[in-house]
Design a protein around this motif. Structure first.
Motif, short mmCIF file in Angstrom:
data_model
loop_
_atom_site.label_atom_id
_atom_site.label_comp_id
_atom_site.label_asym_id
_atom_site.label_seq_id
_atom_site.Cartn_x
_atom_site.Cartn_y
_atom_site.Cartn_z
N LYS A 158 34.56 -121.32 100.05
CA LYS A 158 33.52 -120.29 99.93
C LYS A 158 34.09 -118.98 99.41
O LYS A 158 33.66 -117.89 99.83
CB LYS A 158 32.81 -120.06 101.27
N CYS A 159 35.04 -119.07 98.49
CA CYS A 159 35.61 -117.85 97.90
C CYS A 159 34.67 -117.34 96.81
O CYS A 159 34.42 -118.03 95.82
CB CYS A 159 36.99 -118.14 97.31
N GLY A 160 34.15 -116.14 97.00
CA GLY A 160 33.20 -115.57 96.05
C GLY A 160 33.81 -114.56 95.11
O GLY A 160 33.10 -113.68 94.61
N ASP A 161 35.12 -114.66 94.87
CA ASP A 161 35.82 -113.71 94.00
C ASP A 161 36.30 -114.46 92.76
O ASP A 161 37.40 -115.01 92.74
CB ASP A 161 37.00 -113.11 94.76
N PRO A 162 35.51 -114.49 91.69
CA PRO A 162 35.90 -115.26 90.50
C PRO A 162 37.18 -114.77 89.85
O PRO A 162 37.93 -115.57 89.28
CB PRO A 162 34.69 -115.11 89.57
N ALA A 163 37.46 -113.46 89.91
CA ALA A 163 38.69 -112.93 89.31
C ALA A 163 39.91 -113.48 90.05
O ALA A 163 40.92 -113.84 89.42
CB ALA A 163 38.68 -111.41 89.35
N LEU A 164 39.84 -113.55 91.37
CA LEU A 164 40.94 -114.10 92.15
C LEU A 164 41.12 -115.59 91.85
O LEU A 164 42.25 -116.06 91.67
CB LEU A 164 40.68 -113.89 93.64
N VAL A 165 40.01 -116.33 91.79
CA VAL A 165 40.09 -117.77 91.51
C VAL A 165 40.73 -118.00 90.14
O VAL A 165 41.58 -118.88 89.98
CB VAL A 165 38.70 -118.41 91.59
#
Length: 280
Positions: free
Chosen positions: A64-71
């Motif tokens: 549930k990671c909502g940080d596309p830049a981190l992904v």
């Protein structure tokens, strides 16, 4: 399975573990979501096995990671390309190779030193004299390996595009005559030359600044593509130490900003370097 993962591979595993733990999942539960055994999750997080960008995106979705830049940044870290530092793997300690890898991938670099000129701004002669002073003493071939490695690290300041670098150097470091006056003069001139480059900012913390935070440390900060992937490198007598916990990153960001605010501006700093050079 890898027997000696690189620092970047280890960091990727650490960040994946952080995402899993924030999601409140055990390694066993994460494995069940992916249809793999728990030990595959554990080995991935320990950097012992590789992972693809697709698998990183899958893990992030389940976590549930909502940080596309981190992904995206984590996916980029799966790259398996070997860097130039690998030629030193059987010659120099692994933490030094990890340092070169961190610097190579950094988007910005910052540092603050009290006694030594930052390694990325040292001349070969200055670096050679520093390594000759090591205790226990390095054999001559080891000294030369370390000098060549340090100079190759500086490529990040010369490549296109060059990595922006901001350094705070205490006046004491400018007045340390490692190798004698001739070496010191060449080192100071090199600092002046580097300070003229658009992507290099050198600010001097003068003796008149008095006390300042972090006075007993040499601190280097590598900015990643996202703040979560920043790295602090502390230069210790036994070798570099890396910090990446969120609280540690916050602390050293504040500390470096305060040091930067206490230091002279770029032009005033160049005048100080000129004056020290003139006095030699």
């Amino acid at each position: 399975m890898r027997t000696s993962p690189t620092g970047r591979q280890l960091r990727l595993g650490v960040e994946l573990r952080k995402l899993r733990e924030r999601a409140g999942l055990t390694a066993t539960e994460a494995g069940q979501l992916l249809g793999v055994k728990q030990n595959q999750i554990s080995n991935t997080e320990a950097g012992r096995v590789g992972v693809s960008p697709e698998r990183v995106r899958t893990l992030a979705r389940h976590y549930k990671c909502g940080d596309p830049a981190l992904v995206q940044a984590l996916g980029d870290m799966t790259e398996r390309k070997r860097g130039w530092w690998e030629e030193y793997r059987e010659i120099l300690p692994t933490p030094l190779l990890d340092l070169a890898e961190v610097e190579h991938h950094a988007t910005r670099l910052c540092g603050a030193v009290t006694v030594h000129i930052p390694g990325l701004l040292q001349t070969a002669e200055h670096a050679r004299e520093l390594f000759r002073q090591a205790v226990p003493e390095f054999p001559p071939p080891d000294v030369e390996h370390r000098v060549s490695f340090r100079i190759k690290r500086q490529a990040v300041l010369y490549r296109t595009p060059a990595t922006p670098y901001r350094a705070v150097i205490h006046e004491a470091a400018l007045r340390m005559q490692f190798g004698g006056p001739a070496v010191a003069r060449a080192q100071l001139q090199h600092l002046l030359d580097m300070s003229e480059r658009d992507h290099v900012t050198i600010r001097v913390l003068p003796f008149t600044a008095g006390g300042f935070p972090g006075s007993g440390q040499s601190i280097f900060y590598s900015h990643g593509p996202v703040p979560q992937l920043d790295t602090v490198h502390l230069d210790q007598s036994h070798g570099p130490v890396f910090l990446d916990a969120e609280a540690q990153l916050d602390l050293y960001r504040i500390l470096l900003d305060r040091l930067h605010s206490r230091a002279l501006g770029p032009e005033a700093s160049r005048k100080v370097i000129h004056n020290v050079l003139r006095d030699l």
